[in-house]
Structures are given as C-alpha cells and as structure tokens.
Design an enzyme around this catalytic site. Structure first.
Site, PDB file in Angstrom:
ATOM      1  N   GLY A  93      34.911  44.043  51.429  1.00 43.46           N
ATOM      2  CA  GLY A  93      36.281  44.256  51.892  1.00 43.46           C
ATOM      3  C   GLY A  93      37.291  43.796  50.859  1.00 43.46           C
ATOM      4  O   GLY A  93      36.965  43.214  49.832  1.00 43.46           O
ATOM      5  N   GLY A  95      39.294  41.585  49.235  1.00 37.58           N
ATOM      6  CA  GLY A  95      39.417  40.140  49.173  1.00 37.58           C
ATOM      7  C   GLY A  95      40.681  39.663  48.490  1.00 37.58           C
ATOM      8  O   GLY A  95      41.082  38.510  48.639  1.00 37.58           O
ATOM      9  N   LYS A 116      47.373  44.515  44.513  1.00 38.26           N
ATOM     10  CA  LYS A 116      46.129  43.867  44.101  1.00 38.26           C
ATOM     11  C   LYS A 116      46.469  42.497  43.523  1.00 38.26           C
ATOM     12  O   LYS A 116      47.134  42.389  42.493  1.00 38.26           O
ATOM     13  CB  LYS A 116      45.398  44.718  43.061  1.00 38.26           C
ATOM     14  CG  LYS A 116      43.973  44.261  42.787  1.00 38.26           C
ATOM     15  CD  LYS A 116      43.230  45.281  41.959  1.00 38.26           C
ATOM     16  CE  LYS A 116      41.797  44.833  41.662  1.00 38.26           C
ATOM     17  NZ  LYS A 116      41.085  45.819  40.843  1.00 38.26           N
ATOM     18  N   ASP A 128      40.313  33.250  45.892  1.00 43.44           N
ATOM     19  CA  ASP A 128      41.644  32.759  46.251  1.00 43.44           C
ATOM     20  C   ASP A 128      42.609  33.901  46.575  1.00 43.44           C
ATOM     21  O   ASP A 128      43.783  33.661  46.861  1.00 43.44           O
ATOM     22  CB  ASP A 128      42.222  31.880  45.136  1.00 43.44           C
ATOM     23  CG  ASP A 128      42.324  32.606  43.798  1.00 43.44           C
ATOM     24  OD1 ASP A 128      42.126  33.840  43.770  1.00 43.44           O
ATOM     25  OD2 ASP A 128      42.596  31.935  42.784  1.00 43.44           O
ATOM     26  N   GLY A 129      42.106  35.139  46.506  1.00 44.93           N
ATOM     27  CA  GLY A 129      42.951  36.277  46.844  1.00 44.93           C
ATOM     28  C   GLY A 129      43.947  36.670  45.770  1.00 44.93           C
ATOM     29  O   GLY A 129      44.771  37.564  45.981  1.00 44.93           O
ATOM     30  N   ASP A 255      30.745  49.740  46.116  1.00 46.75           N
ATOM     31  CA  ASP A 255      32.085  49.450  46.642  1.00 46.75           C
ATOM     32  C   ASP A 255      33.174  49.764  45.620  1.00 46.75           C
ATOM     33  O   ASP A 255      34.357  49.700  45.946  1.00 46.75           O
ATOM     34  CB  ASP A 255      32.192  47.994  47.099  1.00 46.75           C
ATOM     35  CG  ASP A 255      31.807  47.001  46.012  1.00 46.75           C
ATOM     36  OD1 ASP A 255      30.626  46.985  45.635  1.00 46.75           O
ATOM     37  OD2 ASP A 255      32.681  46.256  45.538  1.00 46.75           O
TER      38      ASP A 255
END
Length: 491
Positions: A93, A95, A116, A128-129, A255
């Site tokens: 997914g 992240g 992004k 940490d995204g 992915d």
C-alpha cells in the site's frame, strides 16, 4: 482557453467511492516547517488546465506540500500487495503517497494527482512516510525525461521542499513530488484481493479499471481475459522501449507495475553508460534479479502473477493464451525499435544477428550506448569509406571494420541514402538522457538551495533528440566518478 486557478481545478476521486477495503482515507501530514516550491513543470500543468501563474502563489506550495486542500479533494492511501524480489508480501500500500483525487481537464481526460512523501499512512510499516529531496528530484526529472523519449510514464507537476528533517543514512530534508497518472492501480492492487480470497472485491476492482481505462471492453464477452490481454501487450511494448533506449528500472516488483503499461515508481533507475547487458542499477539488488538484460523476463514473470490473481474472473486457457503473446510482442517490438536505431526501413532475416553483433562489440569494448547510437547516424555507406570517427570507439578497429562492411552492404542493398538515414536516426537516438551523474549534480546543488540545475535539466530533457546550443557538455560521456554512483531503494 485561460488556465484555471487552483481552487477551480475540477477535482473528483472515483477511487474513494470504492469500498473501504480498497484504501485508507486520511489527509497529508504537513511538514514541520513552511513548504516552498522548488520546481514547477508547466508542461504537466497544461494537462490539467492549470494556469502556470498559479505556481507563484504561496497557496500553491501549501496545496502541493500537503498543508492545504482545495474543494473536491478526497485524500487517501491506496491498498495493494506485491511480489518484492520474487517473494509475496501480503500488504504493502501507499506508505508515503497520498492520492488527492482526479482532475478532469477540458478534453474530458482525468489525471490522478498524488503527493509522494506526504507523511505516515496505515501502510507505512516501519517507514516515516516521507521522501527526501534527492529521491523527489530523481523521479521528477526521470519521469519527464522518459516522456520526452516517447516512453509511457507517470508525469510530475512539481517538487515542493521544506527544511523538515528526515533520517536516512544521514539527516536530509523532506520534499514532495506531485505525481500525475491516469491511474495509480498496480498489478499488486489485484494480488491483494486474490490472496485474501476476496473475489468480490477483485471483481469490483477489475470492473472499475475496465470502465475507466478500457471502456471498449465493457459488456464484451470475456472482458477480464481481454483486459489482461491488453495489459500484456502494453507491458511488452513498454519494456521493449526500456531495452531499446538502454534504461533499467531497478525495482520491477509487481507493486511497481502499472495496470496501464506506463513506467511507474522511479527509485534506483539508471540509463546505461558503457553498454553492459548485465547492468544492475540498484545496489540493493544483490543477485541481479532486475539487471538490465533480465527486464523482459521479469515483465513476463510479473504478468504471470497478475494472471494468477485474475483466475477467479477469467478462464485459465484464455489467460495463458494472452501470456503466450508476451514474448513475441516484446521481442518483435524491440527489433522494430532497434532497426530504427540503426536506420533500417525494411526487414531482413539477418538484421537480428547484425544488431546483436554490434551490441556484443559495444559490450566488449565498453562503448557508451547513447553516444555511439547517436554517432552512428554519421556512418557513411559508400564502399571503402573508413568511418574513422566511429572506429575510434573500439580498441579493436578491425573488428568494427568487419561489422561496418556488413552494415554498409545491408544499407546499400536497401537503397538507403545517408543524409535521409541520418535524419531518421537522429529522431530516435537521443542526444541527451538523464544519466545518474547529471541527476546527482542537480541534487547536490539543490541541497545547497540552488535549484536552477533542476530546471535546466527539465528543459533539456523535454527535447532529447534535438541539438541544443550550449548544452554539448550534457551529451558527453560521464566522468569516471559518475559511472560508479551507488543508487539504492531509498534513492
């Protein structure tokens, strides 16, 4: 028509209307310091009818830096799974990416806008995204470089930077790249529901993708098998284009494979410098699974994973028949592209051997892929012409001479005229590509808050086939340090 203001963009989010199992709805997490615009891509803005003057507004960095929303946005992180380096990972997914929604332009086309590097999501796992400045610059530049080369790809609207600290191998600053695509659905979006045995959700996703991106198949007999057949063809042609231009993706996990057959997710990519079919651009790829020469086979492997995921919807025989088309399409398209690169208009049985022998010589003599094919346009086919400039690429000039005699005979037999051939070849053999060292130079300047090199490269790479005055240095072979840059998945 005049471009639209930010607030007037026609936002929707059809993915948000899919069941809850498909996504997690959440807003981006603003940076801890004020966002600022680093680079703006007017060509991408045109795709969504956005007025370029909007980029000068302070709200622009707020919206695309994750701290402001405009009407119609329904931010979400998409769920998917995937095979990573051949191993199935049951939940991945978005992240560090958040889909803001779709913008419809005046022509009726829809473009996903995705941030992004927009902060933590339920799919961040141990991350940490965030994205760091260097990775956003690389994706921003390479997606536009690929578009300039005529290769299907996501696009990039802008880079928004910050002084927000992000911890990787060292402390870096966080940034966001705004990625655009007709869809961000991946092979792994289907795999997650297949392996969870959620076949109803699998059908919902397939119907959604067909209705939105393959509408000519809606209501057709065997729509799911025919949909897969088209994905096979698009993917085969895409990878043939990668091979012909000498580009390695680096992380061809399922992915990272687009359901539309566009180049998706720019991490440790690389254009080949000295020709080497075993080129590995990702230093995390210890076994060379995603080496340059392996990409066509990995494309087939990934499509077989998608076929497996579609088994509840389509017949096994139909899916296999579509898979069986992959290799002939990929190899056939590659040969057409390579014939064009060497200036051949007609097809002859011996062409494959002629081209493979040239590539073998280039590998043996460590010849720069992009520079040589561009120079080959200057080949003179008259009997006895020495072609000294081309001979000098090779240590064993006699070996090149033997190949050159075969090439000259092939050209003369086809009635080829040198000037016409040169013009054709220059339209398909780029003078400029985004070599890793060029991206690295732009990154190092940007880390000192000097962003002009990003914009210079963006302008250069929009027209990679044109001779651009004053830009000769960008077409030169890389310095030695530039041939050995280490690029990993964090890049």
């Amino acid at each position: 028509m005049a471009g639209r203001a930010l607030e007037a963009l026609s936002f929707d989010n059809s993915y948000a209307r899919l069941p809850e199992a498909f996504h997690a709805k959440l807003n981006p997490t603003p940076f801890s310091s004020s966002p600022y615009l680093i680079s703006f891509n007017a060509a991408a803005a045109e795709l969504i009818d956005l007025d370029p003057a909007e980029a000068a507004r302070p709200e622009f960095a707020g919206v695309f830096g994750g701290s402001l929303l405009v009407p119609g946005m329904e931010p979400l992180a998409m769920l998917y799974a995937g095979h990573q380096f051949g191993v199935y990972v049951p939940q991945l997914g978005d992240g560090r990416a958040i889909l803001l929604g779709e913008v419809r332009n005046a022509r009726g086309e829809k473009w996903d806008l995705q941030l992004k590097g927009a902060g933590l999501t339920p799919f961040s796992r141990d991350g940490d995204g965030r994205a760091v400045l260097r990775s956003t610059i690389r994706e921003y530049l390479c997606s536009e470089a690929m578009h300039g080369l005529g290769i299907p790809t996501t696009r990039a609207l802008c880079i928004v930077g910050s002084d927000h600290q992000v911890y990787r191998e060292q402390v870096e600053t966080g940034a966001i790249v705004v990625r655009m695509a007709p869809s961000h659905v991946r092979f792994g979006s289907f795999e997650v529901f297949y392996y969870r045995k959620q076949h109803e959700q699998l059908k919902v996703l397939a119907d959604y993708v067909i209705a939105r991106h393959y509408p000519h198949l809606a209501g057709a007999p065997d729509p799911y098998a025919r949909f897969f057949d088209e994905v096979v063809e698009r993917t085969a042609k895409l990878i043939a284009q990668w091979q012909a231009v000498g580009w390695a993706h680096g992380v061809m996990n399922t992915d990272n494979m687009s359901i539309l057959g566009i180049t998706l997710d720019y991490g440790p990519f690389g254009f080949i410098d000295d020709y080497d079919p075993g080129f590995i651009c990702n230093h995390s790829d210890h076994n060379g699974r995603y080496a340059f020469s392996q990409q066509p086979y990995i494309g087939l492997w990934n499509l077989s994973c998608l076929a497996q995921a579609l088994l509840p919807l389509a017949g096994k025989d139909e899916l296999k028949a579509a898979l069986d088309r992959y290799t002939p399409v990929c190899e056939g398209w590659y040969m057409e592209l390579m014939r064009a690169k060497v200036g051949l208009l007609d097809r002859q049985e011996e062409d494959a051997e002629l081209i493979q022998d040239l590539l073998g010589l280039m590998h043996q003599h460590r010849v720069d892929y992009t520079i040589f094919f561009r120079a080959l346009g200057d080949f003179r086919s008259a009997p006895g012409d020495p072609n000294d400039g081309l001979r000098d690429f090779f240590l064993d000039r006699d070996a090149f001479d033997r190949w050159a005699r075969r090439y000259a005979e092939r050209l003369r037999a086809a009635g080829s005229r040198d000037e016409e051939r040169r013009a054709r070849m220059n339209r398909v053999n780029p003078k400029y590509v985004l070599r890793n060292y060029l991206a690295q130079q732009a990154i190092e300047k940007a880390q000192q808050k000097e962003f002009s090199e990003i914009d210079r490269l963006l302008t250069l790479l929009r027209n990679p086939f044109d001779d651009q005055p004053g830009m000769e240095a960008y077409a030169a072979a890389p310095p030695n340090w530039g041939k050995h840059l280490s690029v990993s998945c964090s890049s």
